[in-house]
Scaffold this motif. Sequence first.
Motif, PDB file in Angstrom:
ATOM      1  N   ARG A   1       0.942  -1.210  -0.087  1.00  0.00           N
ATOM      2  CA  ARG A   1      -0.186   0.044   0.032  1.00  0.00           C
ATOM      3  C   ARG A   1       1.017   1.190  -0.171  1.00  0.00           C
ATOM      4  O   ARG A   1       0.629   2.364  -0.696  1.00  0.00           O
ATOM      5  CB  ARG A   1      -0.968   0.032   1.189  1.00  0.00           C
ATOM      6  N   LEU A   2       1.912   1.255   0.780  1.00  0.00           N
ATOM      7  CA  LEU A   2       2.964   2.411   0.880  1.00  0.00           C
ATOM      8  C   LEU A   2       3.453   2.832  -0.614  1.00  0.00           C
ATOM      9  O   LEU A   2       3.490   3.737  -0.969  1.00  0.00           O
ATOM     10  CB  LEU A   2       4.169   2.219   1.928  1.00  0.00           C
ATOM     11  N   VAL A   3       3.900   1.639  -1.216  1.00  0.00           N
ATOM     12  CA  VAL A   3       4.700   1.749  -2.379  1.00  0.00           C
ATOM     13  C   VAL A   3       3.317   2.484  -3.652  1.00  0.00           C
ATOM     14  O   VAL A   3       3.631   3.310  -4.285  1.00  0.00           O
ATOM     15  CB  VAL A   3       4.999   0.436  -3.066  1.00  0.00           C
ATOM     16  N   ASP A   4       2.285   1.819  -3.500  1.00  0.00           N
ATOM     17  CA  ASP A   4       1.239   2.299  -4.169  1.00  0.00           C
ATOM     18  C   ASP A   4       0.916   3.741  -3.822  1.00  0.00           C
ATOM     19  O   ASP A   4       0.742   4.543  -5.039  1.00  0.00           O
ATOM     20  CB  ASP A   4      -0.096   1.479  -4.202  1.00  0.00           C
ATOM     21  N   ARG A   5       0.851   4.134  -2.836  1.00  0.00           N
ATOM     22  CA  ARG A   5       0.409   5.461  -2.548  1.00  0.00           C
ATOM     23  C   ARG A   5       1.380   6.540  -2.596  1.00  0.00           C
ATOM     24  O   ARG A   5       1.066   7.382  -3.208  1.00  0.00           O
ATOM     25  CB  ARG A   5      -0.252   5.451  -0.976  1.00  0.00           C
ATOM     26  N   THR A   6       2.384   6.218  -2.254  1.00  0.00           N
ATOM     27  CA  THR A   6       3.771   7.130  -2.389  1.00  0.00           C
ATOM     28  C   THR A   6       3.689   7.289  -4.132  1.00  0.00           C
ATOM     29  O   THR A   6       4.325   8.594  -4.469  1.00  0.00           O
ATOM     30  CB  THR A   6       4.848   6.516  -1.911  1.00  0.00           C
ATOM     31  N   ALA A   7       3.678   6.339  -4.646  1.00  0.00           N
ATOM     32  CA  ALA A   7       3.880   6.555  -6.189  1.00  0.00           C
ATOM     33  C   ALA A   7       3.029   7.249  -6.772  1.00  0.00           C
ATOM     34  O   ALA A   7       3.396   8.137  -7.682  1.00  0.00           O
ATOM     35  CB  ALA A   7       3.901   5.169  -6.982  1.00  0.00           C
TER      36      ALA A   7
ATOM     37  N   THR B   1      12.703   7.668  -2.369  1.00  0.00           N
ATOM     38  CA  THR B   1      13.717   6.901  -1.425  1.00  0.00           C
ATOM     39  C   THR B   1      12.994   5.841  -0.545  1.00  0.00           C
ATOM     40  O   THR B   1      13.293   4.493  -0.487  1.00  0.00           O
ATOM     41  CB  THR B   1      14.570   7.500  -0.769  1.00  0.00           C
ATOM     42  N   ALA B   2      11.723   6.278  -0.268  1.00  0.00           N
ATOM     43  CA  ALA B   2      10.804   5.285   0.480  1.00  0.00           C
ATOM     44  C   ALA B   2      10.432   4.238  -0.446  1.00  0.00           C
ATOM     45  O   ALA B   2      10.230   3.267   0.117  1.00  0.00           O
ATOM     46  CB  ALA B   2       9.557   6.244   1.186  1.00  0.00           C
ATOM     47  N   MET B   3      10.045   4.551  -1.545  1.00  0.00           N
ATOM     48  CA  MET B   3       9.754   3.612  -2.269  1.00  0.00           C
ATOM     49  C   MET B   3      10.537   2.640  -2.701  1.00  0.00           C
ATOM     50  O   MET B   3      10.399   1.346  -2.714  1.00  0.00           O
ATOM     51  CB  MET B   3       9.093   4.211  -3.702  1.00  0.00           C
ATOM     52  N   MET B   4      11.895   3.211  -2.923  1.00  0.00           N
ATOM     53  CA  MET B   4      13.010   2.186  -2.904  1.00  0.00           C
ATOM     54  C   MET B   4      13.221   1.197  -1.831  1.00  0.00           C
ATOM     55  O   MET B   4      13.533  -0.107  -1.881  1.00  0.00           O
ATOM     56  CB  MET B   4      14.245   2.967  -3.135  1.00  0.00           C
ATOM     57  N   ILE B   5      12.900   1.736  -0.474  1.00  0.00           N
ATOM     58  CA  ILE B   5      13.308   0.979   0.542  1.00  0.00           C
ATOM     59  C   ILE B   5      12.335  -0.099   0.657  1.00  0.00           C
ATOM     60  O   ILE B   5      12.263  -1.212   0.893  1.00  0.00           O
ATOM     61  CB  ILE B   5      13.260   1.705   2.030  1.00  0.00           C
ATOM     62  N   ALA B   6      10.967   0.446   0.766  1.00  0.00           N
ATOM     63  CA  ALA B   6       9.809  -0.462   0.447  1.00  0.00           C
ATOM     64  C   ALA B   6       9.650  -1.522  -0.363  1.00  0.00           C
ATOM     65  O   ALA B   6       9.594  -2.768  -0.240  1.00  0.00           O
ATOM     66  CB  ALA B   6       8.494   0.115   0.555  1.00  0.00           C
ATOM     67  N   GLY B   7      10.149  -1.173  -1.683  1.00  0.00           N
ATOM     68  CA  GLY B   7      10.334  -1.952  -2.824  1.00  0.00           C
ATOM     69  C   GLY B   7      11.345  -3.016  -2.546  1.00  0.00           C
ATOM     70  O   GLY B   7      11.403  -4.312  -3.069  1.00  0.00           O
ATOM     71  N   ALA B   8      12.361  -2.513  -2.124  1.00  0.00           N
ATOM     72  CA  ALA B   8      13.757  -3.601  -1.606  1.00  0.00           C
ATOM     73  C   ALA B   8      13.111  -4.697  -0.707  1.00  0.00           C
ATOM     74  O   ALA B   8      13.562  -5.764  -0.988  1.00  0.00           O
ATOM     75  CB  ALA B   8      14.838  -2.520  -1.263  1.00  0.00           C
ATOM     76  N   ALA B   9      12.260  -4.324   0.334  1.00  0.00           N
ATOM     77  CA  ALA B   9      11.906  -5.230   1.153  1.00  0.00           C
ATOM     78  C   ALA B   9      11.104  -6.192   0.332  1.00  0.00           C
ATOM     79  O   ALA B   9      11.143  -7.455   0.624  1.00  0.00           O
ATOM     80  CB  ALA B   9      11.165  -4.482   2.214  1.00  0.00           C
ATOM     81  N   LEU B  10      10.209  -5.902  -0.177  1.00  0.00           N
ATOM     82  CA  LEU B  10       9.320  -6.584  -1.136  1.00  0.00           C
ATOM     83  C   LEU B  10       9.766  -7.322  -2.175  1.00  0.00           C
ATOM     84  O   LEU B  10       9.544  -8.531  -2.445  1.00  0.00           O
ATOM     85  CB  LEU B  10       8.083  -5.727  -1.845  1.00  0.00           C
ATOM     86  N   ASN B  11      11.009  -7.018  -2.757  1.00  0.00           N
ATOM     87  CA  ASN B  11      11.751  -7.531  -3.750  1.00  0.00           C
ATOM     88  C   ASN B  11      12.562  -8.761  -3.010  1.00  0.00           C
ATOM     89  O   ASN B  11      13.206  -9.449  -3.902  1.00  0.00           O
ATOM     90  CB  ASN B  11      12.788  -6.517  -4.398  1.00  0.00           C
TER      91      ASN B  11
ATOM     92  N   LYS C   1       4.308  -2.010 -11.459  1.00  0.00           N
ATOM     93  CA  LYS C   1       4.506  -1.504 -12.723  1.00  0.00           C
ATOM     94  C   LYS C   1       4.058  -0.031 -12.687  1.00  0.00           C
ATOM     95  O   LYS C   1       4.947   0.796 -13.405  1.00  0.00           O
ATOM     96  CB  LYS C   1       3.216  -1.854 -13.690  1.00  0.00           C
ATOM     97  N   VAL C   2       3.464   0.257 -11.463  1.00  0.00           N
ATOM     98  CA  VAL C   2       3.062   1.922 -11.327  1.00  0.00           C
ATOM     99  C   VAL C   2       4.572   2.261 -10.739  1.00  0.00           C
ATOM    100  O   VAL C   2       4.811   3.581 -11.012  1.00  0.00           O
ATOM    101  CB  VAL C   2       2.031   2.223 -10.313  1.00  0.00           C
ATOM    102  N   TRP C   3       5.310   1.632  -9.685  1.00  0.00           N
ATOM    103  CA  TRP C   3       6.466   2.017  -9.310  1.00  0.00           C
ATOM    104  C   TRP C   3       7.338   2.355 -10.433  1.00  0.00           C
ATOM    105  O   TRP C   3       8.127   3.256 -10.495  1.00  0.00           O
ATOM    106  CB  TRP C   3       6.837   1.017  -8.033  1.00  0.00           C
ATOM    107  N   ARG C   4       7.763   1.430 -11.151  1.00  0.00           N
ATOM    108  CA  ARG C   4       8.565   1.398 -12.389  1.00  0.00           C
ATOM    109  C   ARG C   4       8.525   2.879 -13.332  1.00  0.00           C
ATOM    110  O   ARG C   4       9.062   3.414 -13.580  1.00  0.00           O
ATOM    111  CB  ARG C   4       8.725   0.278 -13.019  1.00  0.00           C
ATOM    112  N   GLY C   5       6.995   2.942 -13.422  1.00  0.00           N
ATOM    113  CA  GLY C   5       6.626   4.067 -14.398  1.00  0.00           C
ATOM    114  C   GLY C   5       6.961   5.323 -13.635  1.00  0.00           C
ATOM    115  O   GLY C   5       7.153   6.140 -14.308  1.00  0.00           O
ATOM    116  N   THR C   6       6.650   5.294 -12.438  1.00  0.00           N
ATOM    117  CA  THR C   6       6.710   6.602 -11.627  1.00  0.00           C
ATOM    118  C   THR C   6       8.343   7.182 -11.576  1.00  0.00           C
ATOM    119  O   THR C   6       8.611   8.236 -11.628  1.00  0.00           O
ATOM    120  CB  THR C   6       6.239   6.392 -10.207  1.00  0.00           C
TER     121      THR C   6
END
Length: 693
Positions: free
Chosen positions: A446-452, A479-489, A502-507
């Motif tokens: 949710r954080l990645v989605d909302r932040t993007a 950077t928050a997206m990167m941290i959250a995405g790194a954990a999910l990754n 996909k939204v994250w990468r596009g953003t």
Amino acid sequence: MGLRPFRMSESDLFFGREKETRILANLVATLPTLIVYAPSGTGKSSLINAGLLPLLAEQGSYVAVPVGVREDVLERVRSAVRDQGWPPDPDGPLDDLLERYWAATDQRVLVVIDQFEERLSSGQALEGLFSAIARMVHGRSDAGCVLLSIREDYLGSLEPLMRRVPGLLDASYRVPPLSRSALQSAIEGPLERSGTEVSLEQDLADLVLDDLLERSAAQQEPAEQRFEPGYFQIVWSTMWEDNRAEGAARLTLSRYRWLGGSRRILEDFTAKILNALEPAQAELFWAMSRYLVLPTGAKVALTVEDLVEFLQPTDFLQVPVSRHPYPDYLRRSDEWSPWLAALAAEQKKALMRKVFRSLTSSSAPIFQRILRSDREEFELLHDLLGGILLDWRPQYEQQASQSLVAREEDTWTAARRLVAAEAGYVYRDFPSSVGWWSSRYKALVRLVDRTAREVSADLKIDPDRDPAEVADRLLVRKTAMMIAGAALNQTVRRPADSAVFKVWRGTEEELEEWAQAMATTHSSERVRRAFQERMALLRQRASLPLGDGSATFLRDTASILIAAPLAALVAYTIAYFLALTPMTALGIAYAPLTLCYGGVAVSLIYFVLMSDGVTPMRGIRQALLPIAETGTWARIGGAALTWPLPALWTVGPSLLGAWVFTLFGWAATAGFNSVFPLVTIAVVVALIAASEL
């Protein structure tokens, strides 16, 4: 005064140009058009403002009309003659206006257009002015004179006027360099005229001139003793300001040496100019200066096209990573990727021209523009600057690196706090476990989605907001997206979350493109500076997420479902055979069945641990070899829990419990079965705790 030209009101302090002033006055009296030219910083504006104009005002036979760089020439002249009490015709060209005024008042008009190169560079409409000048020249008008003051390197830009007036440069005057005696007069004259109590120590003026002459020797024509007036002015202005601050009554040799002499004074002046450049301009200049100045300090004349061809990505500022433990999936290399190196060739050329426009101006005389055939070259104005720039390069590199690393640390801290507050996830040396089945995983998604989406909505400049604040907000959220995405990754993700990634990468791509536009083409310098200072961080990307499709999810889940019980089964089989002899001796019955219960429990834990891996193999490695993970405590805990030790830790204490039961005459099987669940629970907790360290 620094490098600003003398004003008309300061004519009583203007010395050393008496001969040139008389020459200009004679030329103005006999010519309808006069081109005054010289290299940048020679003192053309001071000669006109404090020499020529006061002399003509004293004679009273001219109406002098200085025209500002952005003023309309015709309107300015109309306003000037109107101030003299003569009503001008609202229509008609400049030459007709001058003729009518002369016929009515018997006064000539001198139209002074200084810094004419600025009009040529800005693309102003000059057709009407050129036509009026041509008519005045061909008609041999005596009504006035149009004086154009222009830098020598821009003479070729007068070609449109030369086509109308073929002998244009026959009516021109090149302001000569100041001689040594003229400079002596420029030093001593103002002190005597101003009536100040400040005096000059004997030999000080000679020492300063000798220093500047020594540095100028390579640039002199044969038999010419030439000085750079701009540098002369800088040195003496610095000494005068220092003397006034100290309250001293004398300019002394010792104080000049304390200031570091002409070299140190010019070093400070050069650093001040370069530090005033926009961050992108300063970084680009740092990259291209290695080609403009050789390691020996010798200067090289190059065109903008030469520099674009020579520049390599490794020439740009390479900033090492900070102390923060960026893992490999947040970083593509061990150094920041230079964003300027990625600009298109035309973008680099445009930025270089802005740099040279700043560094060839009369207020910042560091480079000179040289026209050779069809080549427009740029070269250091003074030999002394070669060594100064070589000293400046490492200083700039250190300051820029420290500034970027400090900003990265602040951003990293703010982003971690944001992720912790909004998703309850605390980033440590290595992402802690976040299984797809957990509430923390869902919060991070949710954080990645909302932040993007917030980042996309923030891609605009509000006039009421500080652009630096906008850039910082975007940077922290990215950077928050990167941290959250790194954990999910690090974990197997649900197919339903593919759209979020996909939204994250596009953003990330959208943000990088927009920020670069703000940094390079926005009309506001304040906006450009804010984004240039942060571009290296704004374009940093996390590695792309993996395994976000349905087929991958099912395959990875199936792999883990097989690997987890298999790992537990093999571990307990090893433990069973190692403990078979003491089990037989103690008479423990149904031990294999009890071990199977423990195997089921540990299988579930292995499943959870393996689900945190970005791939099954990584998850299996993390679960079975926790000692291999980064972080001191993770290694210490993992050393005791590396496969197959958890099975041995459950069996060993259980055998001890069975032996204790036999001491009291109780059944060994009961003791084994009583202790085994407790030990199994303890091992499961230890496994979970080790994965969180």
